[in-house]
Design a protein around this motif. Structure first.
Motif, short mmCIF file in Angstrom:
data_model
loop_
_atom_site.label_atom_id
_atom_site.label_comp_id
_atom_site.label_asym_id
_atom_site.label_seq_id
_atom_site.Cartn_x
_atom_site.Cartn_y
_atom_site.Cartn_z
N UNK A 95 0.82 -1.22 0.00
CA UNK A 95 0.00 0.00 0.00
C UNK A 95 0.85 1.27 0.00
N UNK A 96 2.13 1.17 0.34
CA UNK A 96 3.00 2.34 0.28
C UNK A 96 3.62 2.50 -1.10
N UNK A 97 3.34 1.57 -2.01
CA UNK A 97 3.91 1.62 -3.35
C UNK A 97 3.01 2.31 -4.35
N UNK A 98 3.43 2.27 -5.61
CA UNK A 98 2.75 3.02 -6.67
C UNK A 98 1.33 2.51 -6.92
N UNK A 147 -2.72 3.53 -4.90
CA UNK A 147 -3.86 3.98 -5.70
C UNK A 147 -5.03 3.00 -5.65
N UNK A 148 -4.72 1.73 -5.40
CA UNK A 148 -5.79 0.74 -5.35
C UNK A 148 -6.65 0.91 -4.11
N UNK A 174 -0.62 -0.27 -21.11
CA UNK A 174 -1.95 -0.17 -20.51
C UNK A 174 -1.99 1.03 -19.57
N UNK A 175 -3.10 1.75 -19.58
CA UNK A 175 -3.26 2.91 -18.70
C UNK A 175 -3.44 2.44 -17.27
N UNK A 176 -2.88 3.20 -16.32
CA UNK A 176 -2.99 2.81 -14.92
C UNK A 176 -4.45 2.76 -14.48
N UNK A 177 -5.31 3.59 -15.06
CA UNK A 177 -6.72 3.56 -14.69
C UNK A 177 -7.35 2.22 -15.02
N UNK A 178 -6.93 1.61 -16.14
CA UNK A 178 -7.46 0.30 -16.50
C UNK A 178 -6.90 -0.78 -15.59
N UNK A 179 -5.65 -0.65 -15.20
CA UNK A 179 -5.06 -1.62 -14.25
C UNK A 179 -5.85 -1.60 -12.94
N UNK A 180 -6.12 -0.42 -12.41
CA UNK A 180 -6.85 -0.30 -11.15
C UNK A 180 -8.28 -0.80 -11.30
N UNK A 181 -8.90 -0.52 -12.43
CA UNK A 181 -10.28 -0.99 -12.67
C UNK A 181 -10.33 -2.51 -12.67
N UNK A 182 -9.34 -3.14 -13.31
CA UNK A 182 -9.33 -4.61 -13.39
C UNK A 182 -8.97 -5.23 -12.04
N UNK A 183 -8.02 -4.63 -11.34
CA UNK A 183 -7.68 -5.16 -10.01
C UNK A 183 -8.90 -5.10 -9.09
N UNK A 230 -2.41 15.34 -14.78
CA UNK A 230 -2.23 15.14 -13.34
C UNK A 230 -0.92 15.77 -12.86
N UNK A 231 0.11 15.67 -13.67
CA UNK A 231 1.39 16.27 -13.30
C UNK A 231 1.26 17.79 -13.26
N UNK A 232 0.60 18.36 -14.28
CA UNK A 232 0.43 19.82 -14.31
C UNK A 232 -0.43 20.31 -13.15
N UNK A 233 -1.44 19.50 -12.76
CA UNK A 233 -2.35 19.90 -11.69
C UNK A 233 -1.83 19.53 -10.30
N UNK A 234 -0.61 18.97 -10.24
CA UNK A 234 -0.02 18.52 -8.96
C UNK A 234 -0.94 17.55 -8.24
N UNK A 235 -1.48 16.58 -8.98
CA UNK A 235 -2.38 15.59 -8.41
C UNK A 235 -1.81 14.18 -8.55
N UNK A 236 -0.50 14.07 -8.47
CA UNK A 236 0.15 12.76 -8.54
C UNK A 236 0.09 12.15 -7.15
N UNK A 237 -0.82 11.20 -6.95
CA UNK A 237 -1.05 10.67 -5.60
C UNK A 237 0.03 9.71 -5.15
N UNK A 238 0.60 8.93 -6.09
CA UNK A 238 1.71 8.04 -5.76
C UNK A 238 2.71 8.07 -6.92
N UNK A 239 3.97 7.75 -6.61
CA UNK A 239 5.01 7.69 -7.63
C UNK A 239 5.76 6.39 -7.48
N UNK A 240 6.54 6.05 -8.53
CA UNK A 240 7.38 4.86 -8.46
C UNK A 240 8.30 4.92 -7.25
N UNK A 241 8.68 6.13 -6.86
CA UNK A 241 9.59 6.29 -5.72
C UNK A 241 8.87 6.28 -4.39
#
Length: 535
Positions: free
Chosen positions: A23-26, A30-31, A199-208, A318-329
């Motif tokens: 849950x602390x990861x990318x 988000x899931x 694949x878009x991350x939104x589709x990954x989260x939808x499928x998970x 999302x990057x322009x709006x500063x709404x990046x909730x999680x990052x690879x780091x």
């Protein structure tokens, strides 16, 4: 937990109890809100619960401390769970990571079976067709093995296998983004011609999320991907078009191996070589979906799966709006120090070097804190930029993360955030920011910044750098860099206060210099010192 054809947890109208690891990861970070929005109850198993403390959904979940390699903590986390998500990978942890992955997956599957968990869900990597497993990169090979271990656990399991994930903050997207934006002319390795199904991350989260409701009899792997098959060359050119960049000139050459490519990626992008190497090795072979059977169980709504160009637009927005909730780091760098700040009783008799700087500030606490919390990233470190840049480059050259990880958010920090080559170990908003070093060092290091006082009286900025040396090399390192501390740390304290004073009027009309800018008292720091026992 119901008959063999019912989804885990019972009727579709009931919320399920979901365990999320990673849950602390990318992806995990988000899931969790996706599961909550779907009406499920969520429990998170994490090694460091404080890293979740500042997430907006933290108060809505149950957080347990533990590790997937520890059977006892996994058993405790599995109690009463309907669906368990396994989102942990030993990416870039060095030798032995395959055995670690294997052992953790066996523990996870065995404890899920003992607890009568209804379903396991795992996000793995898409493997190429007709390529023997021993020819795969160690990263892909390990992820494939983890999937097999979970499928053989005796618990119904869904393994989702994805290639490149396109989303703000993902390592794959950051690699693509920085390579394309920073290099108008690129000499590239052969793998830029490899066909990939991103694949878009939104589709990954939808499928998970949808996999939580799979029928009990489903125990298999699913390939998941977007609607297009592209080469990496196509992806770079399409990214440039979406980002409105001039057309890139790309010159592939055969001599750049995955190892050399990873160093090249590490120098050009924020993704360090330790993470870039498994990513580039995974691009040696074609990774295209061989089936789309997941559609039978989790049908795509209108507009899905999302195409590549739209996925890039969403990520850039999302990057322009500063709404990046999680990052690879978001996850800690493998091999980075994780020890907490030393405390007096635990370190009695040990060596702990410190550098303390204090300054009065003719400005409100809030204004000073804004500068402190905004440090790093594009704002830099307020002293001797060349020295910080050189230290970042040296760190990259020895395989560290360097300075270019930047920040998740330009103004706000939370516990666990990466911040250039630091990680936020503790933040008490308006009062304290403690950073733990993740650069390569012969010891452990912290940088602590605090704001004291109130608007009715003097406001004071306090800065403390701490270093615990490992062996003789650690002691030599401290004494070799300590002559620079007056410039680097002294200048940093001075410029942080001055920046705050220039940006805001002094509170309650306190005096200013002739130019209208609040006068800055002298640096009262004693400079470098060594503490034995007490910090």
């Amino acid at each position: 937990m119901g008959d063999d054809t019912a989804p885990a947890g019972g009727p579709a109208g009931e919320g399920l109890t979901c365990l999320v690891t990673g849950a602390t990861g990318y992806i995990g970070g988000r899931l969790v809100p996706e599961l909550l929005d779907a009406g499920h109850r969520v429990r998170c198993l994490v090694r460091t619960p404080d890293k979740l403390r500042d997430h907006p959904w933290a108060g809505r979940v149950e957080i347990l401390q533990g590790d997937v390699t520890d059977a006892e903590s996994v058993a405790r986390a599995m109690d009463g769970v309907d669906v368990a998500y396994y989102l942990v990978h030993a990416l870039g942890t060095g030798r032995g990571f395959e055995e670690t992955d294997r052992a953790a997956a066996r523990i996870f599957g065995a404890q899920a079976r003992r607890a009568d968990v209804g379903r396991l869900v795992y996000l793995g990597g898409l493997t190429p067709a007709a390529v023997p497993e021993h020819e795969l990169s160690p990263h892909l090979r390990s992820r494939a093995e983890v999937g097999r271990v979970l499928l053989a656990s005796g618990v119904p399991t869904a393994v989702l296998r994805a290639a490149v994930i396109i989303g703000s903050g993902s390592a794959s997207f950051e690699m693509l983004r920085y390579l394309t934006e920073r290099l108008p002319v690129m000499v590239t390795p052969r793998w830029v011609h490899t066909r990939i199904q991103p694949i878009a991350v939104r589709d990954v989260l939808r499928l998970l999320t949808g996999c939580a409701r799979l029928p009990r009899e489903v125990n298999r792997a699913f390939d998941i991907g977007g609607p297009e098959v592209l080469t990496y060359l196509d992806m770079m050119r399409r990214y440039a078009s979406v980002a409105q960049l001039p057309r890139r000139l790309i010159l592939p050459v055969p001599v750049l191996t995955p190892r050399l490519s990873s160093y090249w990626v590490g120098l050009v992008t924020p993704v360090p070589a330790s993470i870039a190497r498994p990513l580039t090795e995974s691009l040696r072979h074609e990774v295209v979906c061989r089936e789309h059977d997941i559609e039978q169980y989790v049908p795509s709504p209108p507009g899905h799966p999302i195409g590549f160009d739209h996925a890039v637009r969403l990520a850039l927005q999302r990057i322009r709006d500063a709404q990046v909730t999680t990052r690879w780091s978001s996850a800690s760098v493998p091999g980075a120090p994780s020890d907490p700040l030393p405390t007096d009783p635990d370190w009695a008799g040990g060596s702990l070097y410190t550098d303390v700087r204090e300054r009065d500030a003719d400005v409100s606490r809030e204004a000073l804190w804004q500068v402190v919390e905004g440090i790093g990233g594009e704002h830099g470190w307020y002293s001797f930029p060349l020295a910080w840049a050189v230290r970042g480059w040296l760190d990259r050259l020895v395989g560290g993360v360097g300075l270019r990880r930047g920040r998740r958010d330009a103004r706000h920090l939370r516990t666990g955030d990466s911040l250039d080559f630091w990680r936020v170990e503790e933040i008490a908003h308006g009062r304290l920011l403690r950073l733990r070093a993740e650069m390569r060092l012969p010891g452990l290091a912290w940088l602590e910044m605090s704001v004291d006082g109130d608007d009715g009286g003097p406001v004071r900025y306090r800065q403390r750098a701490l270093f615990h040396p490992h062996g003789l090399l650690g002691h030599l390192y401290w004494w070799s860099v300590s002559p620079w501390h007056a410039v680097v740390f002294g200048g940093m304290a001075r410029n942080i206060v001055r920046t705050a004073e220039r940006a805001a009027p002094p509170p309650h009309g306190r005096g200013t210099g002739a130019s209208g800018t609040a006068t800055a008292p002298g640096d009262t720091g004693a400079g470098p010192r060594r503490a034995t026992g007490r910090g």
